[in-house]
Design a protein around this motif. Structure first.
Motif, PDB file in Angstrom:
ATOM      1  N   ASP A  67      34.173  45.782  35.347  1.00 37.96           N
ATOM      2  CA  ASP A  67      34.607  44.684  34.495  1.00 37.96           C
ATOM      3  C   ASP A  67      35.786  44.034  35.219  1.00 37.96           C
ATOM      4  OD1 ASP A  67      35.337  42.919  32.503  1.00 37.96           O
ATOM      5  OD2 ASP A  67      35.886  44.452  31.044  1.00 37.96           O
ATOM      6  N   PHE A  68      35.569  42.872  35.816  1.00 34.42           N
ATOM      7  CA  PHE A  68      36.588  42.247  36.655  1.00 34.42           C
ATOM      8  C   PHE A  68      37.918  42.107  35.922  1.00 34.42           C
ATOM      9  CE2 PHE A  68      38.952  38.770  38.487  1.00 34.42           C
ATOM     10  CZ  PHE A  68      38.925  39.097  39.831  1.00 34.42           C
ATOM     11  N   GLY A  69      38.982  42.567  36.566  1.00 34.54           N
ATOM     12  CA  GLY A  69      40.321  42.491  36.002  1.00 34.54           C
ATOM     13  C   GLY A  69      40.660  43.606  35.031  1.00 34.54           C
ATOM     14  N   GLN A  70      39.656  44.354  34.577  1.00 30.25           N
ATOM     15  CA  GLN A  70      39.863  45.469  33.641  1.00 30.25           C
ATOM     16  C   GLN A  70      39.515  46.800  34.289  1.00 30.25           C
ATOM     17  OE1 GLN A  70      41.250  44.890  30.578  1.00 30.25           O
ATOM     18  NE2 GLN A  70      41.354  42.762  31.268  1.00 30.25           N
ATOM     19  N   LEU A  71      38.331  46.876  34.854  1.00 29.01           N
ATOM     20  CA  LEU A  71      37.860  48.069  35.565  1.00 29.01           C
ATOM     21  C   LEU A  71      37.195  47.581  36.845  1.00 29.01           C
ATOM     22  CD1 LEU A  71      36.342  50.153  32.624  1.00 29.01           C
ATOM     23  CD2 LEU A  71      38.462  50.629  33.850  1.00 29.01           C
ATOM     24  N   ASP A  99      37.236  35.886  42.524  1.00 30.39           N
ATOM     25  CA  ASP A  99      37.054  35.257  43.837  1.00 30.39           C
ATOM     26  C   ASP A  99      38.342  34.642  44.368  1.00 30.39           C
ATOM     27  OD1 ASP A  99      34.376  35.998  43.657  1.00 30.39           O
ATOM     28  OD2 ASP A  99      33.773  34.061  42.841  1.00 30.39           O
ATOM     29  N   TRP A 100      39.483  35.287  44.109  1.00 28.32           N
ATOM     30  CA  TRP A 100      40.791  34.780  44.567  1.00 28.32           C
ATOM     31  C   TRP A 100      40.840  34.565  46.072  1.00 28.32           C
ATOM     32  CZ3 TRP A 100      42.482  38.391  47.923  1.00 28.32           C
ATOM     33  CH2 TRP A 100      42.066  39.712  47.721  1.00 28.32           C
ATOM     34  N   TRP A 101      40.102  35.370  46.842  1.00 31.14           N
ATOM     35  CA  TRP A 101      40.118  35.251  48.293  1.00 31.14           C
ATOM     36  C   TRP A 101      39.464  33.964  48.775  1.00 31.14           C
ATOM     37  CZ3 TRP A 101      37.617  38.736  45.289  1.00 31.14           C
ATOM     38  CH2 TRP A 101      36.226  38.669  45.255  1.00 31.14           C
ATOM     39  N   GLN A 102      38.633  33.361  47.931  1.00 34.79           N
ATOM     40  CA  GLN A 102      38.003  32.087  48.291  1.00 34.79           C
ATOM     41  C   GLN A 102      38.877  30.895  47.906  1.00 34.79           C
ATOM     42  OE1 GLN A 102      34.188  32.228  46.337  1.00 34.79           O
ATOM     43  NE2 GLN A 102      33.353  33.698  47.800  1.00 34.79           N
ATOM     44  N   LYS A 103      40.012  31.186  47.268  1.00 34.43           N
ATOM     45  CA  LYS A 103      40.919  30.133  46.796  1.00 34.43           C
ATOM     46  C   LYS A 103      42.237  30.149  47.569  1.00 34.43           C
ATOM     47  CE  LYS A 103      38.707  30.554  42.342  1.00 34.43           C
ATOM     48  NZ  LYS A 103      38.750  31.120  41.014  1.00 34.43           N
ATOM     49  N   SER A 130      34.185  37.890  53.787  1.00 40.43           N
ATOM     50  CA  SER A 130      35.412  37.103  53.705  1.00 40.43           C
ATOM     51  C   SER A 130      36.237  37.315  54.963  1.00 40.43           C
ATOM     52  CB  SER A 130      36.216  37.545  52.477  1.00 40.43           C
ATOM     53  OG  SER A 130      37.485  36.924  52.452  1.00 40.43           O
ATOM     54  N   ASP A 131      37.156  36.386  55.236  1.00 38.64           N
ATOM     55  CA  ASP A 131      38.086  36.595  56.342  1.00 38.64           C
ATOM     56  C   ASP A 131      39.355  37.290  55.848  1.00 38.64           C
ATOM     57  OD1 ASP A 131      39.076  34.497  54.859  1.00 38.64           O
ATOM     58  OD2 ASP A 131      39.700  33.297  56.589  1.00 38.64           O
ATOM     59  N   LYS A 132      39.384  37.644  54.553  1.00 39.03           N
ATOM     60  CA  LYS A 132      40.533  38.335  53.963  1.00 39.03           C
ATOM     61  C   LYS A 132      40.123  39.718  53.463  1.00 39.03           C
ATOM     62  CE  LYS A 132      43.029  34.225  52.496  1.00 39.03           C
ATOM     63  NZ  LYS A 132      42.230  33.274  53.247  1.00 39.03           N
ATOM     64  N   ALA A 133      41.090  40.616  53.382  1.00 40.08           N
ATOM     65  CA  ALA A 133      40.853  41.935  52.793  1.00 40.08           C
ATOM     66  C   ALA A 133      40.725  41.741  51.287  1.00 40.08           C
ATOM     67  CB  ALA A 133      42.003  42.875  53.133  1.00 40.08           C
ATOM     68  N   ASN A 134      39.521  41.887  50.748  1.00 41.29           N
ATOM     69  CA  ASN A 134      39.276  41.568  49.337  1.00 41.29           C
ATOM     70  C   ASN A 134      38.696  42.725  48.532  1.00 41.29           C
ATOM     71  OD1 ASN A 134      36.791  41.550  50.589  1.00 41.29           O
ATOM     72  ND2 ASN A 134      36.128  39.590  49.732  1.00 41.29           N
ATOM     73  N   HIS A 135      38.720  43.918  49.103  1.00 41.73           N
ATOM     74  CA  HIS A 135      38.218  45.102  48.391  1.00 41.73           C
ATOM     75  C   HIS A 135      39.070  46.293  48.811  1.00 41.73           C
ATOM     76  CE1 HIS A 135      35.429  47.773  46.391  1.00 41.73           C
ATOM     77  NE2 HIS A 135      35.202  48.442  47.501  1.00 41.73           N
ATOM     78  N   CYS A 136      39.420  47.139  47.846  1.00 38.15           N
ATOM     79  CA  CYS A 136      40.221  48.312  48.200  1.00 38.15           C
ATOM     80  C   CYS A 136      39.492  49.585  47.779  1.00 38.15           C
ATOM     81  CB  CYS A 136      41.609  48.257  47.580  1.00 38.15           C
ATOM     82  SG  CYS A 136      41.644  48.376  45.786  1.00 38.15           S
ATOM     83  N   ALA A 137      39.811  50.658  48.493  1.00 38.05           N
ATOM     84  CA  ALA A 137      39.245  51.975  48.206  1.00 38.05           C
ATOM     85  C   ALA A 137      40.340  53.000  48.450  1.00 38.05           C
ATOM     86  CB  ALA A 137      38.050  52.241  49.111  1.00 38.05           C
ATOM     87  N   VAL A 138      40.198  54.154  47.852  1.00 34.69           N
ATOM     88  CA  VAL A 138      41.140  55.260  48.081  1.00 34.69           C
ATOM     89  C   VAL A 138      40.443  56.276  48.964  1.00 34.69           C
ATOM     90  CG1 VAL A 138      42.491  57.100  46.995  1.00 34.69           C
ATOM     91  CG2 VAL A 138      42.272  54.869  45.851  1.00 34.69           C
ATOM     92  N   TYR A 139      41.114  56.660  50.052  1.00 36.73           N
ATOM     93  CA  TYR A 139      40.536  57.641  50.971  1.00 36.73           C
ATOM     94  C   TYR A 139      40.679  59.034  50.361  1.00 36.73           C
ATOM     95  CZ  TYR A 139      39.400  60.138  55.232  1.00 36.73           C
ATOM     96  OH  TYR A 139      38.808  60.967  56.149  1.00 36.73           O
ATOM     97  N   LEU A 140      39.555  59.770  50.304  1.00 32.38           N
ATOM     98  CA  LEU A 140      39.541  61.095  49.685  1.00 32.38           C
ATOM     99  C   LEU A 140      39.623  62.230  50.697  1.00 32.38           C
ATOM    100  CD1 LEU A 140      36.736  60.554  47.007  1.00 32.38           C
ATOM    101  CD2 LEU A 140      39.221  60.388  46.704  1.00 32.38           C
ATOM    102  N   GLY A 141      39.612  61.909  51.978  1.00 29.76           N
ATOM    103  CA  GLY A 141      39.542  62.955  52.995  1.00 29.76           C
ATOM    104  C   GLY A 141      38.090  63.290  53.286  1.00 29.76           C
ATOM    105  N   CYS A 198      32.693  48.640  43.250  1.00 25.22           N
ATOM    106  CA  CYS A 198      32.132  47.330  43.606  1.00 25.22           C
ATOM    107  C   CYS A 198      31.532  46.663  42.369  1.00 25.22           C
ATOM    108  CB  CYS A 198      31.031  47.486  44.655  1.00 25.22           C
ATOM    109  SG  CYS A 198      31.655  47.893  46.279  1.00 25.22           S
ATOM    110  N   PRO A 199      31.485  45.322  42.366  1.00 23.76           N
ATOM    111  CA  PRO A 199      30.862  44.624  41.240  1.00 23.76           C
ATOM    112  C   PRO A 199      29.411  45.082  41.020  1.00 23.76           C
ATOM    113  CG  PRO A 199      32.026  43.075  42.642  1.00 23.76           C
ATOM    114  CD  PRO A 199      32.042  44.396  43.359  1.00 23.76           C
TER     115      PRO A 199
END
Length: 196
Positions: free
Chosen positions: A68-72, A97-101, A133-144, A152-153
């Motif tokens: 849920d974009f902005g919530q989850l 889509d902030w990276w496109q703006k 995108s040419d910008k970093a637009n997705h994040c993840a946590v490294y678990l080892g 992801c959406p």
């Protein structure tokens, strides 16, 4: 676990707004059993430990969340993972889509909030990924162990191999300046609690 009679006595006095307990000689994060019980209470838990008094908000389990974009989404997953490790990250309001703006939400804000770039990931580090995108637009946590946790959406939050596609689209790796290796137990304990 808490005493049912103590819970009833507390409710007789008014609304229960949080639960406080201690780990005098234990980890400064919620255990898997604590996380299961916290989900049942739907309350923030305060933990007294060697770290002092730390609030752990009642966030949904990290795995299996509906997007849920902005919530989850990927940022709230990262923020909630860090909350379970005892760290509070800021709430950001952001457009879809902030990276496109012309915005660069992550790279502009990570350094302002205590993150610095590293070359090799350790458990708890944030992986910034570029998706179409040419910008970093997705994040993840490294678990080892070459695994990441992300959201992801149109998918449930999950853990996946940090190889192939995700490694190819890696933008950068970020570490929180107040992070201690023992903090990762808060994330690990939620993964255990959420899968049992």
């Amino acid at each position: 676990m808490f005493d049912p009679k103590a819970w009833i006595d507390a409710e007789d006095l008014g609304d229960v707004v949080a639960l406080v307990h201690s780990h005098p000689d234990g980890a400064a994060v919620l255990s898997p059993l604590d996380r299961q019980a916290q989900q049942q209470t739907s309350l923030p838990w305060w933990l007294v430990s060697s770290r002092g008094l730390v609030e752990f908000p009642c966030v949904p389990h990290l795995l299996g969340r509906q997007f849920d974009f902005g919530q989850l989404d990927c940022y709230t997953l990262m923020k909630d993972a860090y909350a379970l490790a005892g760290h509070t990250l800021p709430d950001f309001r952001y457009e879809e889509d902030w990276w496109q703006k012309g915005q660069n939400l992550y790279i502009d804000n990570l350094p302002k909030h205590g993150f610095y770039q590293v070359k090799n990931p350790e458990p708890g580090d944030v992986l910034m990924i570029q998706l179409a995108s040419d910008k970093a637009n997705h994040c993840a946590v490294y678990l080892g162990d070459n695994e990441l946790l992300h959201h992801c959406p149109n998918r449930l939050s999950n853990r996946q191999s940090f190889g192939g596609y995700w490694y190819y689209h890696l933008h950068s790796i970020w570490r929180y300046e107040r992070w201690q290796s023992s903090d990762f137990m808060g994330i690990y304990n939620d993964l255990v609690a959420g899968s049992s």
